[in-house]
Design an enzyme around this catalytic site. Structure first.
Site, mmCIF file in Angstrom:
data_model
loop_
_atom_site.group_PDB
_atom_site.id
_atom_site.type_symbol
_atom_site.label_atom_id
_atom_site.label_comp_id
_atom_site.label_asym_id
_atom_site.label_seq_id
_atom_site.Cartn_x
_atom_site.Cartn_y
_atom_site.Cartn_z
ATOM 1 N N ARG A 69 46.007 -50.103 -21.572
ATOM 2 C CA ARG A 69 47.111 -50.929 -21.121
ATOM 3 C C ARG A 69 48.385 -51.038 -22.227
ATOM 4 O O ARG A 69 49.564 -51.341 -21.749
ATOM 5 C CB ARG A 69 46.586 -52.396 -21.023
ATOM 6 C CG ARG A 69 47.478 -53.593 -20.452
ATOM 7 C CD ARG A 69 46.647 -54.642 -20.000
ATOM 8 N NE ARG A 69 47.514 -55.686 -19.448
ATOM 9 C CZ ARG A 69 48.070 -56.871 -19.918
ATOM 10 N NH1 ARG A 69 47.463 -57.025 -21.097
ATOM 11 N NH2 ARG A 69 48.726 -57.575 -19.341
ATOM 12 N N HIS A 73 52.176 -50.181 -21.313
ATOM 13 C CA HIS A 73 53.256 -51.074 -21.301
ATOM 14 C C HIS A 73 54.258 -50.710 -22.464
ATOM 15 O O HIS A 73 55.397 -51.404 -22.653
ATOM 16 C CB HIS A 73 52.545 -52.522 -22.026
ATOM 17 C CG HIS A 73 51.764 -53.445 -20.870
ATOM 18 N ND1 HIS A 73 52.191 -54.775 -20.562
ATOM 19 C CD2 HIS A 73 51.290 -52.772 -19.707
ATOM 20 C CE1 HIS A 73 51.468 -54.931 -19.457
ATOM 21 N NE2 HIS A 73 51.083 -54.058 -18.887
ATOM 22 N N ASP A 74 54.040 -49.846 -23.409
ATOM 23 C CA ASP A 74 54.771 -49.467 -24.399
ATOM 24 C C ASP A 74 55.930 -48.268 -23.770
ATOM 25 O O ASP A 74 57.128 -48.464 -23.525
ATOM 26 C CB ASP A 74 54.243 -48.612 -25.343
ATOM 27 C CG ASP A 74 55.327 -48.160 -26.524
ATOM 28 O OD1 ASP A 74 56.093 -48.774 -27.062
ATOM 29 O OD2 ASP A 74 54.977 -46.810 -27.011
ATOM 30 N N VAL A 77 58.550 -49.297 -20.605
ATOM 31 C CA VAL A 77 59.564 -50.306 -21.331
ATOM 32 C C VAL A 77 60.400 -49.476 -22.106
ATOM 33 O O VAL A 77 59.966 -48.936 -23.342
ATOM 34 C CB VAL A 77 59.109 -51.548 -21.755
ATOM 35 C CG1 VAL A 77 60.207 -52.373 -22.250
ATOM 36 C CG2 VAL A 77 58.341 -52.274 -20.911
ATOM 37 N N GLY A 79 60.508 -46.306 -22.739
ATOM 38 C CA GLY A 79 60.138 -45.067 -23.075
ATOM 39 C C GLY A 79 59.133 -45.386 -24.313
ATOM 40 O O GLY A 79 58.649 -46.299 -24.943
ATOM 41 N N SER A 83 57.671 -49.404 -29.638
ATOM 42 C CA SER A 83 58.350 -50.424 -29.540
ATOM 43 C C SER A 83 57.631 -51.839 -29.164
ATOM 44 O O SER A 83 57.723 -52.651 -29.761
ATOM 45 C CB SER A 83 59.670 -50.791 -28.605
ATOM 46 O OG SER A 83 59.358 -50.136 -27.178
ATOM 47 N N ASN A 101 52.777 -59.598 -21.314
ATOM 48 C CA ASN A 101 52.161 -59.092 -22.670
ATOM 49 C C ASN A 101 51.569 -60.429 -23.416
ATOM 50 O O ASN A 101 50.656 -60.221 -24.066
ATOM 51 C CB ASN A 101 53.104 -58.408 -23.580
ATOM 52 C CG ASN A 101 53.627 -57.036 -22.953
ATOM 53 O OD1 ASN A 101 52.747 -56.445 -22.018
ATOM 54 N ND2 ASN A 101 54.935 -56.602 -23.357
ATOM 55 N N HIS A 200 42.642 -48.935 -13.716
ATOM 56 C CA HIS A 200 41.950 -50.103 -13.649
ATOM 57 C C HIS A 200 40.601 -50.077 -13.237
ATOM 58 O O HIS A 200 39.763 -50.768 -12.840
ATOM 59 C CB HIS A 200 42.751 -50.998 -12.579
ATOM 60 C CG HIS A 200 44.017 -51.514 -12.604
ATOM 61 N ND1 HIS A 200 44.722 -52.239 -12.032
ATOM 62 C CD2 HIS A 200 44.406 -51.492 -14.204
ATOM 63 C CE1 HIS A 200 45.944 -52.648 -12.839
ATOM 64 N NE2 HIS A 200 45.819 -52.293 -14.071
ATOM 65 N N THR A 201 39.942 -48.893 -13.464
ATOM 66 C CA THR A 201 38.578 -48.557 -13.252
ATOM 67 C C THR A 201 37.778 -49.330 -14.556
ATOM 68 O O THR A 201 36.742 -49.358 -14.561
ATOM 69 C CB THR A 201 38.424 -47.098 -13.150
ATOM 70 O OG1 THR A 201 36.825 -46.743 -12.974
ATOM 71 C CG2 THR A 201 38.809 -46.479 -14.364
ATOM 72 N N ASP A 253 36.838 -53.628 -12.186
ATOM 73 C CA ASP A 253 35.908 -52.895 -11.451
ATOM 74 C C ASP A 253 34.445 -53.347 -11.596
ATOM 75 O O ASP A 253 34.010 -52.936 -12.682
ATOM 76 C CB ASP A 253 36.088 -51.278 -11.823
ATOM 77 C CG ASP A 253 35.041 -50.486 -11.138
ATOM 78 O OD1 ASP A 253 34.162 -50.963 -10.040
ATOM 79 O OD2 ASP A 253 34.615 -49.291 -11.354
ATOM 80 N N ASP A 261 35.832 -43.974 -14.097
ATOM 81 C CA ASP A 261 35.332 -43.037 -12.937
ATOM 82 C C ASP A 261 36.240 -43.489 -11.876
ATOM 83 O O ASP A 261 37.243 -44.071 -12.016
ATOM 84 C CB ASP A 261 33.935 -43.449 -12.592
ATOM 85 C CG ASP A 261 33.410 -44.800 -12.215
ATOM 86 O OD1 ASP A 261 34.599 -45.563 -11.910
ATOM 87 O OD2 ASP A 261 32.318 -45.195 -12.422
#
Length: 333
Positions: A69, A73-74, A77, A79, A83, A101, A200-201, A253, A261
């Site tokens: 994550r 999230h880096d 935003v 690239g 940051s 965040n 999100h597994t 999950d 998976d």
């Protein structure tokens, strides 16, 4: 919700070759990036990163998902420039304060520790952005996911923007069309939306990110009618209708919480996706068809996930003389 393990060997794929994208399979993301970029300047880089990630996940199994994550999230935003790692200063109110965040993004200390060890071996050579890209590869692999070559040679950004993060990070409350637009604005596509959502597994979500589905989905005070009733019952026990439960955690999950998976896609088909933004993939014919394919063919998902991660890692990179090699990932030199 925390879980500690002493031996991660069972998480690593048994047959390495099935999950490995070799050098010839890497998607080109920039003519200035090369997976051998540090071979001569910092030959022990991969080992140092791997040991750091292994140690972190051994102490906290959730950390694999947290690093995944943090990386997304880096990169989403402005690239992949590291940051998101910057602390605030008198002149910078950065990405750590953004709504998506604040009080939820994790893994900063892991990157700090790895950076400290790399600085001892190769001072002022390896960027924080490259460390994060390598760390997420190791984290996904240790959780049972694919292994891919990471194109390297990024440099670190020198500023961070809370406003940019608020505008560019996809929200779990947004319509699928909005989320897709945020991806395409970065040079990604609908396939990347579906594939990277498969991350999100693993991991957890705070109750506040999906409570609307439990208590007031459409403004009438009723739960989301598409939500599986068994899952609804379980989530109500985790997230009672009171503000104090907002930061409680539920697995994204619940079938294979810590294993990377394709069960995530099977959950969507069974109406047991946790976030509205996840379950929304079943509301569009194109994305729903992709979900069906990834649910049916686990190796296809692993292969495509590796490809999309390389593609994501090439978004907005700084190379050459742009940016800098930060000595401390939290502050500009």
């Amino acid at each position: 919700m925390e879980k500690t393990i002493s031996n991660l060997s069972f998480l690593v794929p048994i047959v390495f070759g099935l999950f490995f994208l070799g050098h010839n399979d890497v998607v080109s993301v920039s003519g200035q990036l090369d997976n051998k970029f540090y071979d001569n300047k910092c030959p022990n880089l991969t080992r140092i990163v791997r040991n750091g990630v292994w140690s972190a996940i051994s102490n906290d199994t959730r950390m694999a998902a947290s690093l995944l994550r943090l990386h997304f999230h880096d990169c989403i935003v402005n690239g992949c420039d590291g940051s998101v790692l910057l602390d605030d200063t008198n002149n910078i109110r950065g990405e750590k304060n953004a709504l998506g965040n604040r009080n939820s993004l994790r893994g900063f200390e892991v990157i700090d520790t790895i950076k400290t060890n790399i600085e001892k071996a190769c001072p002022s050579i390896v960027s924080c952005s490259d460390i994060l890209n390598l760390a997420v590869r190791e984290a996904v692999y240790l959780a049972g996911g694919p292994y891919w070559n990471v194109p390297l040679g990024r440099r670190d950004g020198v500023t961070s923007s809370e406003a940019s993060a608020n505008a560019e990070i996809p929200s779990p409350f947004e319509p699928l069309a909005n989320i897709t637009t945020k991806f395409t604005n970065k040079g990604l596509n609908v396939k990347d939306v579906v594939v990277l959502s498969g991350g999100h597994t693993i991991g957890f979500a705070q109750c506040v990110t999906f409570k609307q589905r439990l208590f007031d989905f459409d403004g009438s005070g009723n739960p989301d009618p598409t939500l599986d009733l068994s899952l609804l019952s379980n989530l109500l026990s985790i997230c009672p209708n009171q503000a104090s439960s907002d930061t409680n955690l539920a697995p994204l999950d619940p079938v294979s919480i810590f294993k990377f998976d394709n069960i995530y896609y099977k959950n969507l088909i069974n109406n047991t996706g946790l976030l509205m933004s996840d379950q929304a993939l079943m509301t569009d014919n194109t994305t729903a068809s992709m979900v069906q394919n990834y649910a049916r063919y686990p190796y296809l998902f692993l292969k495509d996930f590796a490809t999309s991660m390389v593609k994501l890692s090439g978004v907005g990179v700084l190379t050459g003389q742009d940016g800098q090699i930060r000595k401390n990932c939290r502050v500009v030199n």
